[in-house]
Design a protein around this motif. Structure first.
Motif, PDB file in Angstrom:
ATOM      1  N   ASN A 166      -4.824 -39.291  43.371  1.00  0.00           N
ATOM      2  CA  ASN A 166      -4.451 -40.130  42.233  1.00  0.00           C
ATOM      3  C   ASN A 166      -4.850 -41.576  42.497  1.00  0.00           C
ATOM      4  OD1 ASN A 166      -3.130 -37.982  40.793  1.00  0.00           O
ATOM      5  ND2 ASN A 166      -1.452 -38.157  42.264  1.00  0.00           N
ATOM      6  N   SER A 185      -2.920 -34.060  35.853  1.00  0.00           N
ATOM      7  CA  SER A 185      -1.606 -34.688  35.963  1.00  0.00           C
ATOM      8  C   SER A 185      -0.514 -33.688  36.306  1.00  0.00           C
ATOM      9  CB  SER A 185      -1.244 -35.396  34.647  1.00  0.00           C
ATOM     10  OG  SER A 185      -2.066 -36.517  34.444  1.00  0.00           O
ATOM     11  N   GLU A 205       3.777 -40.153  34.780  1.00  0.00           N
ATOM     12  CA  GLU A 205       3.160 -39.192  33.860  1.00  0.00           C
ATOM     13  C   GLU A 205       3.730 -37.794  34.049  1.00  0.00           C
ATOM     14  OE1 GLU A 205      -1.289 -41.242  33.612  1.00  0.00           O
ATOM     15  OE2 GLU A 205      -0.948 -39.464  34.838  1.00  0.00           O
ATOM     16  N   ARG A 206       3.827 -37.384  35.298  1.00  0.00           N
ATOM     17  CA  ARG A 206       4.309 -36.030  35.578  1.00  0.00           C
ATOM     18  C   ARG A 206       5.734 -35.842  35.054  1.00  0.00           C
ATOM     19  NH1 ARG A 206       2.100 -35.952  40.150  1.00  0.00           N
ATOM     20  NH2 ARG A 206       3.847 -36.708  41.403  1.00  0.00           N
ATOM     21  N   SER A 253      -3.648 -40.391  28.980  1.00  0.00           N
ATOM     22  CA  SER A 253      -2.762 -40.584  30.129  1.00  0.00           C
ATOM     23  C   SER A 253      -2.647 -42.070  30.451  1.00  0.00           C
ATOM     24  CB  SER A 253      -3.296 -39.828  31.347  1.00  0.00           C
ATOM     25  OG  SER A 253      -4.406 -40.518  31.902  1.00  0.00           O
ATOM     26  N   ALA A 292       1.033 -41.866  38.293  1.00  0.00           N
ATOM     27  CA  ALA A 292       0.938 -40.402  38.290  1.00  0.00           C
ATOM     28  C   ALA A 292       2.325 -39.768  38.281  1.00  0.00           C
ATOM     29  CB  ALA A 292       0.140 -39.927  39.499  1.00  0.00           C
ATOM     30  N   HIS A 319      -3.800 -40.261  37.524  1.00  0.00           N
ATOM     31  CA  HIS A 319      -4.821 -39.517  38.264  1.00  0.00           C
ATOM     32  C   HIS A 319      -6.167 -40.216  38.144  1.00  0.00           C
ATOM     33  CE1 HIS A 319      -7.003 -36.259  40.114  1.00  0.00           C
ATOM     34  NE2 HIS A 319      -7.831 -36.240  39.081  1.00  0.00           N
TER      35      HIS A 319
END
Length: 514
Positions: A443, A417, A452-453, A393, A449, A397
């Motif tokens: 996070n 995540s 990433e999501r 990642s 974050a 987070h």
């Protein structure tokens, strides 16, 4: 010059606080932090100072000489009773002389000769638990008719004039540590959290309440209070995946293969006895069948029980650094935040933190130039007949968090995540809210974050578009879920396990509290 912290007990008379500060100044101490709030506790002051070793020793010596230095936490109890005094001059004075002579303090007293009990005085006294409470009670009952209403040894009924003492007595039962030196230092850390959150507009007493409620929830969901929501997912011809949602914290995933068991994340250590008691109900035996553990990241609810297993534990080097540092925000933009470090310590204590032994830890590469979407591909791992890419990642987070991705089947294990929040029960949502409140965000870098999501959802959508079937998401919390057309739907059935009833009861994700 070193930085030191200590707790001071000061009188409420004018000039008392200044007297303590003058002692610090006289020995060339520089005050880095001071926190006193009469609305919380009228006597307790928290200090952090910079001083020489000799200077700080003299500061402590002089503060102790005038009774300002707190070096221990004496457990206090409250004794509430009715006492029937003769209605004559001096009766109350004589009674209070006995109380004072025994070293007890009046917490409350109520009497009204025009009331329904004109001969009865209701009294609450505060006594040291190790002091002569029983002797005092015996002496009083020999002299006066009495009715004991309550004898509380927990500190629950102490008033806010001893707020921090009451708080400390509750913390003793939650953290499993009884030594005063450690407890005083931990109280100072919690006060620092309250100080920081008060500056952000929070009610300081709400901070302390959240701290206690988080620990109480973990304690109450162990043993007879333990439960889990369980899914069994047939991932391939050779692999069955079991998802165990524990009462608090992250999921445990167990992969049953033809060659044995692989664990992804361990849950809290405090739940380990209950997990080991539960698993045979599903035909799982970790003592005989577990071959290795994969740790997604360094939070206590994901790696904190790894030390119970003498098997290899695979993790990113940053996760090992987090375990060693005791700071979940290690390596991030929030690394220096007091909130993160204190929260890490608090949860480690509540959950009886027991991460994998270092001799069992196997480290992944730190980085890779090969990428899947925005995520570096650190390598692959095979579980049964399934091959997973191990993705790194971005550190949204937590730094070093890894993600498992099986491109052939569309199985995504995004750790914390990504998860199906709607599948969490009200109890789990409430427990998760404590972390959000105490560190302001779970996070360590909220911007990363979100990035990433978004990328993980794009991977899931790409799989659905290319393969014509939904991606399956195995979140770090919540239910295994299918992701299709922009929504998550729980994959298959969940059952609710308790020690009393065993397995089989239908679970009620996102529903009413049990």
């Amino acid at each position: 010059m070193n930085r030191y912290s200590f707790i001071s007990q000061v009188p409420t008379s004018p000039g008392s606080l200044q007297r303590g500060v003058s002692i610090i100044t006289d020995h060339h101490g520089n005050i880095n932090r001071i926190h006193y709030d009469r609305k919380i506790d009228p006597h307790t002051v928290f200090f952090e100072v910079t001083a020489t070793e000799d200077g700080f020793a003299r500061i402590r010596e002089e503060l102790a000489a005038i009774g300002y230095l707190q070096t221990s936490i004496t457990p206090l109890s409250t004794l509430t009773f009715h006492v029937f005094l003769p209605h004559e001059p001096g009766a109350l004075d004589t009674f209070l002389t006995y109380i004072a002579g025994a070293g007890a303090v009046i917490g409350k007293i109520a009497f009204d000769d025009t009331g329904s009990h004109p001969d009865r005085v209701t009294v609450t006294i505060i006594v040291e638990e190790s002091g002569p409470a029983d002797e005092l009670l015996g002496m009083l009952t020999a002299r006066y008719p009495m009715e004991v209403i309550e004898y509380d040894r927990t500190g629950e009924h102490l008033d806010d004039t001893v707020f921090y003492l009451r708080f400390a007595q509750k913390m003793r039962t939650l953290i499993g540590r009884d030594d005063d030196e450690f407890l005083l230092a931990f109280m100072a850390d919690i006060n620092h959290t309250a100080h920081e959150l008060t500056n952000l507009g929070e009610d300081p007493k709400a901070v302390f309440r959240n701290v206690l409620e988080a620990g109480e929830y973990i304690r109450e969901t162990c043993g007879d209070g333990f439960y889990a929501d369980v899914q069994q997912f047939e991932a391939s011809e050779e692999v069955t995946i079991y998802a165990f949602q524990l009462p608090g914290g992250g999921n445990i995933y167990l992969f049953r293969t033809l060659d044995g068991l692989v664990m992804l994340d361990t849950g809290y250590a405090v739940y380990h006895p209950d997990v080991m008691r539960m698993l045979p109900a599903y035909g799982l035996n970790l003592h005989e069948g577990l071959s290795r553990i994969i740790i997604s990241h360094g939070d206590a609810d994901h790696c904190g029980a790894g030390g119970f297993f003498d098997v290899p534990a695979l993790m990113h080097p940053a996760t090992l650094a987090i375990i060693r540092s005791g700071n979940r925000a290690w390596g991030s933009v929030n690394e220096s935040l007091v909130l993160e470090e204190v929260y890490t310590t608090m949860i480690a204590l509540y959950s009886r933190w027991h991460p994998p032994a270092e001799e069992n830890i196997s480290l992944l590469p730190k980085e890779s130039e090969v990428k899947r979407s925005i995520f570096p591909v650190l390598g692959t791992t095979t579980i049964g007949d399934l091959t997973f890419e191990i993705l790194l990642s971005l550190g949204g987070h937590q730094v070093g968090q890894t993600i498992l991705w099986c491109p052939e089947k569309g199985y995504l294990f995004p750790a914390d995540s990504l998860m199906n929040f709607s599948s969490l029960t009200p109890e789990r949502r409430r427990y998760n809210s404590y972390a959000d409140y105490l560190v302001t965000s779970v996070n360590v870098d909220s911007d990363l974050a979100r990035t990433e999501r978004k990328a993980l959802f794009a991977m899931a959508q790409e799989y659905e578009r290319d393969c014509g079937e939904p991606c399956t998401i195995f979140g770090g919390h919540g239910a295994i879920s299918f992701y299709a057309t922009g929504t998550m739907e729980i994959a298959g059935e969940m059952e609710h396990y308790t020690h009393r009833d065993g397995r089989g009861a239908p679970a009620s994700p996102g529903g009413e509290e049990r």
